[in-house]
Design a protein around this motif. Structure first.
Motif, PDB file in Angstrom:
ATOM      1  N   VAL A   7       1.468  -3.930 -11.415  1.00 25.67           N
ATOM      2  CA  VAL A   7       1.376  -2.670 -10.669  1.00 25.67           C
ATOM      3  C   VAL A   7       0.588  -2.934  -9.398  1.00 25.67           C
ATOM      4  N   ASP A  31       5.520  -1.397  -6.365  1.00 25.19           N
ATOM      5  CA  ASP A  31       4.577  -0.862  -5.377  1.00 25.19           C
ATOM      6  C   ASP A  31       4.988   0.554  -5.016  1.00 25.19           C
ATOM      7  N   SER A  33       4.448   2.034  -2.258  1.00 23.77           N
ATOM      8  CA  SER A  33       5.063   2.054  -0.918  1.00 23.77           C
ATOM      9  C   SER A  33       5.760   0.704  -0.732  1.00 23.77           C
ATOM     10  N   GLU A  34       5.310  -0.072   0.267  1.00 19.65           N
ATOM     11  CA  GLU A  34       5.858  -1.429   0.412  1.00 19.65           C
ATOM     12  C   GLU A  34       4.759  -2.427   0.119  1.00 19.65           C
ATOM     13  N   GLY A  43      -7.274  -5.998   6.189  1.00 21.42           N
ATOM     14  CA  GLY A  43      -8.468  -6.844   6.151  1.00 21.42           C
ATOM     15  C   GLY A  43      -8.526  -7.881   7.270  1.00 21.42           C
ATOM     16  N   GLY A  45      -9.287 -11.261   6.763  1.00 21.84           N
ATOM     17  CA  GLY A  45      -8.790 -12.579   6.374  1.00 21.84           C
ATOM     18  C   GLY A  45      -9.837 -13.673   6.355  1.00 21.84           C
ATOM     19  N   ILE A  46     -11.110 -13.293   6.302  1.00 20.86           N
ATOM     20  CA  ILE A  46     -12.157 -14.322   6.191  1.00 20.86           C
ATOM     21  C   ILE A  46     -12.165 -14.827   4.748  1.00 20.86           C
ATOM     22  N   SER A 153       8.101   2.838  -5.520  1.00 22.22           N
ATOM     23  CA  SER A 153       8.216   3.216  -6.917  1.00 22.22           C
ATOM     24  C   SER A 153       6.803   3.283  -7.529  1.00 22.22           C
ATOM     25  N   LYS A 154       6.249   4.479  -7.519  1.00 22.02           N
ATOM     26  CA  LYS A 154       4.871   4.648  -8.004  1.00 22.02           C
ATOM     27  C   LYS A 154       4.847   4.580  -9.526  1.00 22.02           C
ATOM     28  N   TRP A 187      -6.479   2.418  -5.806  1.00 16.18           N
ATOM     29  CA  TRP A 187      -5.835   3.455  -6.615  1.00 16.18           C
ATOM     30  C   TRP A 187      -5.897   3.133  -8.114  1.00 16.18           C
ATOM     31  N   GLY A 203     -12.535   0.991   5.725  1.00 19.74           N
ATOM     32  CA  GLY A 203     -13.013   0.071   6.763  1.00 19.74           C
ATOM     33  C   GLY A 203     -12.147   0.224   7.991  1.00 19.74           C
ATOM     34  N   MET A 205     -11.184  -1.157  11.871  1.00 24.47           N
ATOM     35  CA  MET A 205     -11.196  -2.434  12.599  1.00 24.47           C
ATOM     36  C   MET A 205     -10.435  -2.253  13.905  1.00 24.47           C
ATOM     37  N   SER A 238     -16.506  -4.315  10.761  1.00 31.98           N
ATOM     38  CA  SER A 238     -15.710  -3.202  10.306  1.00 31.98           C
ATOM     39  C   SER A 238     -16.688  -2.173   9.751  1.00 31.98           C
ATOM     40  N   HIS A 305     -11.965  -5.699  -5.880  1.00 32.65           N
ATOM     41  CA  HIS A 305     -12.444  -6.857  -5.098  1.00 32.65           C
ATOM     42  C   HIS A 305     -13.211  -6.455  -3.839  1.00 32.65           C
ATOM     43  N   GLY A 309     -11.206  -9.373  -1.497  1.00 27.30           N
ATOM     44  CA  GLY A 309      -9.939  -9.626  -2.196  1.00 27.30           C
ATOM     45  C   GLY A 309      -9.099 -10.730  -1.597  1.00 27.30           C
ATOM     46  N   LEU A 310      -9.205 -10.922  -0.283  1.00 29.60           N
ATOM     47  CA  LEU A 310      -8.429 -12.020   0.302  1.00 29.60           C
ATOM     48  C   LEU A 310      -9.049 -13.351  -0.100  1.00 29.60           C
TER      49      LEU A 310
HETATM   50  C1  LIG Z   1     -11.289  -3.482   7.334  1.00 25.37           C
HETATM   51  C2  LIG Z   1     -11.237  -4.427   6.168  1.00 25.37           C
HETATM   52  C3  LIG Z   1     -11.633  -5.749   6.347  1.00 25.37           C
HETATM   53  C4  LIG Z   1     -11.572  -6.638   5.282  1.00 25.37           C
HETATM   54  N1  LIG Z   1     -11.839  -7.967   5.500  1.00 25.37           N
HETATM   55  C5  LIG Z   1     -11.742  -8.851   4.478  1.00 25.37           C
HETATM   56  C6  LIG Z   1     -11.944 -10.237   4.710  1.00 25.37           C
HETATM   57  O1  LIG Z   1     -12.169 -10.668   5.847  1.00 25.37           O
HETATM   58  N2  LIG Z   1     -11.881 -11.088   3.647  1.00 25.37           N
HETATM   59  C7  LIG Z   1     -11.610 -10.636   2.382  1.00 25.37           C
HETATM   60  O2  LIG Z   1     -11.583 -11.454   1.452  1.00 25.37           O
HETATM   61  N3  LIG Z   1     -11.373  -9.331   2.146  1.00 25.37           N
HETATM   62  C8  LIG Z   1     -11.430  -8.438   3.161  1.00 25.37           C
HETATM   63  N4  LIG Z   1     -11.211  -7.108   2.934  1.00 25.37           N
HETATM   64  C9  LIG Z   1     -11.000  -6.655   1.553  1.00 25.37           C
HETATM   65  C10 LIG Z   1      -9.606  -6.975   1.088  1.00 25.37           C
HETATM   66  O3  LIG Z   1      -8.692  -6.552   2.066  1.00 25.37           O
HETATM   67  C11 LIG Z   1      -9.350  -6.285  -0.262  1.00 25.37           C
HETATM   68  O4  LIG Z   1     -10.350  -6.632  -1.201  1.00 25.37           O
HETATM   69  C12 LIG Z   1      -8.003  -6.737  -0.831  1.00 25.37           C
HETATM   70  O5  LIG Z   1      -6.997  -6.570   0.127  1.00 25.37           O
HETATM   71  C13 LIG Z   1      -7.653  -5.941  -2.077  1.00 25.37           C
HETATM   72  O6  LIG Z   1      -6.350  -6.313  -2.440  1.00 25.37           O
HETATM   73  P1  LIG Z   1      -5.547  -5.464  -3.499  1.00 25.37           P
HETATM   74  O7  LIG Z   1      -4.246  -6.140  -3.687  1.00 25.37           O
HETATM   75  O8  LIG Z   1      -6.416  -5.204  -4.684  1.00 25.37           O
HETATM   76  O9  LIG Z   1      -5.375  -4.017  -2.796  1.00 25.37           O
HETATM   77  P2  LIG Z   1      -4.272  -3.484  -1.776  1.00 25.37           P
HETATM   78  O10 LIG Z   1      -3.960  -4.476  -0.732  1.00 25.37           O
HETATM   79  O11 LIG Z   1      -4.741  -2.138  -1.323  1.00 25.37           O
HETATM   80  O12 LIG Z   1      -2.989  -3.346  -2.659  1.00 25.37           O
HETATM   81  C14 LIG Z   1      -2.856  -2.401  -3.687  1.00 25.37           C
HETATM   82  C15 LIG Z   1      -1.384  -2.042  -3.776  1.00 25.37           C
HETATM   83  O13 LIG Z   1      -1.169  -1.258  -4.934  1.00 25.37           O
HETATM   84  C16 LIG Z   1      -0.193  -0.291  -4.627  1.00 25.37           C
HETATM   85  N5  LIG Z   1      -0.341   0.783  -5.623  1.00 25.37           N
HETATM   86  C17 LIG Z   1      -1.436   1.548  -5.854  1.00 25.37           C
HETATM   87  N6  LIG Z   1      -1.218   2.400  -6.873  1.00 25.37           N
HETATM   88  C18 LIG Z   1       0.041   2.172  -7.302  1.00 25.37           C
HETATM   89  C19 LIG Z   1       0.847   2.739  -8.330  1.00 25.37           C
HETATM   90  N7  LIG Z   1       0.393   3.694  -9.149  1.00 25.37           N
HETATM   91  N8  LIG Z   1       2.120   2.286  -8.477  1.00 25.37           N
HETATM   92  C20 LIG Z   1       2.590   1.305  -7.677  1.00 25.37           C
HETATM   93  N9  LIG Z   1       1.876   0.738  -6.692  1.00 25.37           N
HETATM   94  C21 LIG Z   1       0.608   1.143  -6.508  1.00 25.37           C
HETATM   95  C22 LIG Z   1      -0.501   0.121  -3.191  1.00 25.37           C
HETATM   96  O14 LIG Z   1       0.613   0.698  -2.555  1.00 25.37           O
HETATM   97  C23 LIG Z   1      -0.894  -1.222  -2.588  1.00 25.37           C
HETATM   98  O15 LIG Z   1       0.193  -1.877  -1.967  1.00 25.37           O
HETATM   99  C24 LIG Z   1     -11.183  -6.197   3.991  1.00 25.37           C
HETATM  100  C25 LIG Z   1     -10.765  -4.869   3.817  1.00 25.37           C
HETATM  101  C26 LIG Z   1     -10.790  -3.995   4.892  1.00 25.37           C
HETATM  102  C27 LIG Z   1     -10.298  -2.591   4.700  1.00 25.37           C
END
Ligand SMILES: Cc1cc2nc3c(=O)[nH]c(=O)nc-3n(C[C@H](O)[C@H](O)[C@H](O)COP(=O)(O)OP(=O)(O)OC[C@H]3O[C@@H](n4cnc5c(N)ncnc54)[C@H](O)[C@@H]3O)c2cc1C
Length: 328
Positions: A7, A31, A33-34, A43, A45-46, A153-154, A187, A203, A205, A238, A305, A309-310
């Motif tokens: 998910v 996902d 959305s997309e 983010g 990307g560090i 597809s949520k 979420w 955040g 940017m 940020s 994360h 998370g990256l």
């Molecule tokens: C401004 C900013 C700067 C950052 N800089 C860094 C950095 O430099 N280095 C670093 O390591 N991290 C950085 N981060 C943090 C990092 O971006 C996040 O920790 C990481 O992207 C989290 O990834 P994720 O896949 O958990 O979340 P997301 O990328 O948010 O993905 C979650 C996905 O789940 C989907 N989703 C949610 N609920 C549902 C559901 N019920 N059904 C289907 N799909 C669903 C959403 O559509 C989304 O696509 C930054 C974040 C921000 C905002």
């Protein structure tokens, strides 16, 4: 390897899908959305925590292992998809905190050194990726590996039977599998409930396009940073805002970020702001959650994360793979 439902298609979900597919699992990823359009896209990307000593040993361990994976991973993705994630060991110049008591103890414990610099401490090993490209590459790669991606597809519910998760419901359709992994970023608590308190921290940017290349290293000071990309653009971030799911950006913040940039590099004064955006970091009241669910069988969580998370994604996916493999 068993069937898996994932998910969320951010960096965490995509990385999990890749690792599981490579191990032979049949993977379907949903996902709402997309893929790759939320926090992972927003983010910087560090590939390192900003001030690592402020995080748990667990998070740092994941980050260290991920740092060791990234360069090869990006090379493999370039070969398999033709998309360059622009892995770059640009180094990070830290202007503050590196000489605090916590920092000195942590650096000593982890045997990490830095080069003395007129403006602070230069951590030469810190790398970055161009995260929007990394996400595109991961998506293309997992499709080629046979992962089924179902976008727009949520996932509304988990199918629970006898204290075990049997699958999910999305758009009124039921999907069954041996394992389900929640990688739904900010979420995640909508599916997991308040037992796991994961919530958005916004955040904002901006990106600048200066006429001349002004910086080589990532620069970090007072929680704000500049990230020089290969094409000469500079990300400036940020904010950390506890405002729920409000993704609006505001002029005042853009001005403050530009002022931060120009206060460190005068040549950036008045630079053109090419783009300004916001994303929702998945914050967690507890630490990052990379584990089996506390009470439901067949359910795994890779979320919370926050700012990392990256830089933690590759190893977090390996941990989930290990947990699933050991359970079977
Ligand atoms: C401004 C900013 C700067 C950052 N800089 C860094 C950095 O430099 N280095 C670093 O390591 N991290 C950085 N981060 C943090 C990092 O971006 C996040 O920790 C990481 O992207 C989290 O990834 P994720 O896949 O958990 O979340 P997301 O990328 O948010 O993905 C979650 C996905 O789940 C989907 N989703 C949610 N609920 C549902 C559901 N019920 N059904 C289907 N799909 C669903 C959403 O559509 C989304 O696509 C930054 C974040 C921000 C905002």
């Amino acid at each position: 390897m068993s069937d898996c439902l994932i998910v969320g298609g951010g960096v965490i979900g995509l990385m999990n899908a890749r690792v599981l597919a490579l191990s032979g699992a049949k993977v379907t990823l949903f996902d709402q959305s997309e893929c790759g359009k939320e926090s992972s896209w927003a983010g910087g990307g560090i590939i390192s925590p900003l001030y690592p000593w402020m995080y748990s040993d667990f998070l740092n361990e994941m980050s260290f292992k991920s740092q060791a994976i990234y360069q090869n991973l990006c090379a493999q993705l370039l070969e398999s998809t033709g998309i360059d994630s622009e892995y770059l060991r640009s180094g990070l110049l830290m202007m503050d905190e590196y000489d605090s008591l916590a920092a000195v103890a942590w650096l000593k414990k982890n045997k990490i050194s830095y080069k003395k610099h007129t403006q602070g401490a230069l951590f030469t090993e810190v790398a970055q990726v161009r995260n929007p490209r990394l996400l595109k590459a991961l998506k293309a790669d997992i499709i080629a590996l046979g992962v089924e991606i179902i976008e727009h597809s949520k996932v509304d519910n988990l199918i629970i039977d006898n204290e075990a998760v049997r699958g999910i419901v999305a758009k009124n359709k039921r999907y069954f599998a041996d394992n389900t992994i929640i990688c739904a970023g900010a979420w995640s608590s909508f599916l997991l409930g308040s037992e796991y308190n994961i919530f958005p921290i916004k955040g904002q940017m901006i990106v600048l396009k200066p006429r001349v290349n002004v910086i080589e290293n990532i620069v970090l000071d007072k929680g704000r940073y500049l990230i020089p990309r290969k094409d000469g653009s500079i990300l400036v971030g940020s904010t950390t805002e506890d405002v729920g799911f409000d993704k609006s950006t505001d002029e005042q913040t853009a001005i403050e970020l530009l002022e931060f940039a120009s206060s460190r590099f005068a040549i950036l004064d008045g630079a053109n702001i090419e783009h300004h955006w916001a994303g929702f970091r998945p914050a967690s009241k507890a630490d990052v959650v990379v584990s089996k669910h506390q009470s439901l069988q067949n359910l795994y969580i890779n979320s919370g994360h926050f700012r990392n998370g990256l830089n933690t994604a590759p190893e977090s996916a390996n941990i989930i793979l290990g947990l699933i493999s050991n359970a079977n």
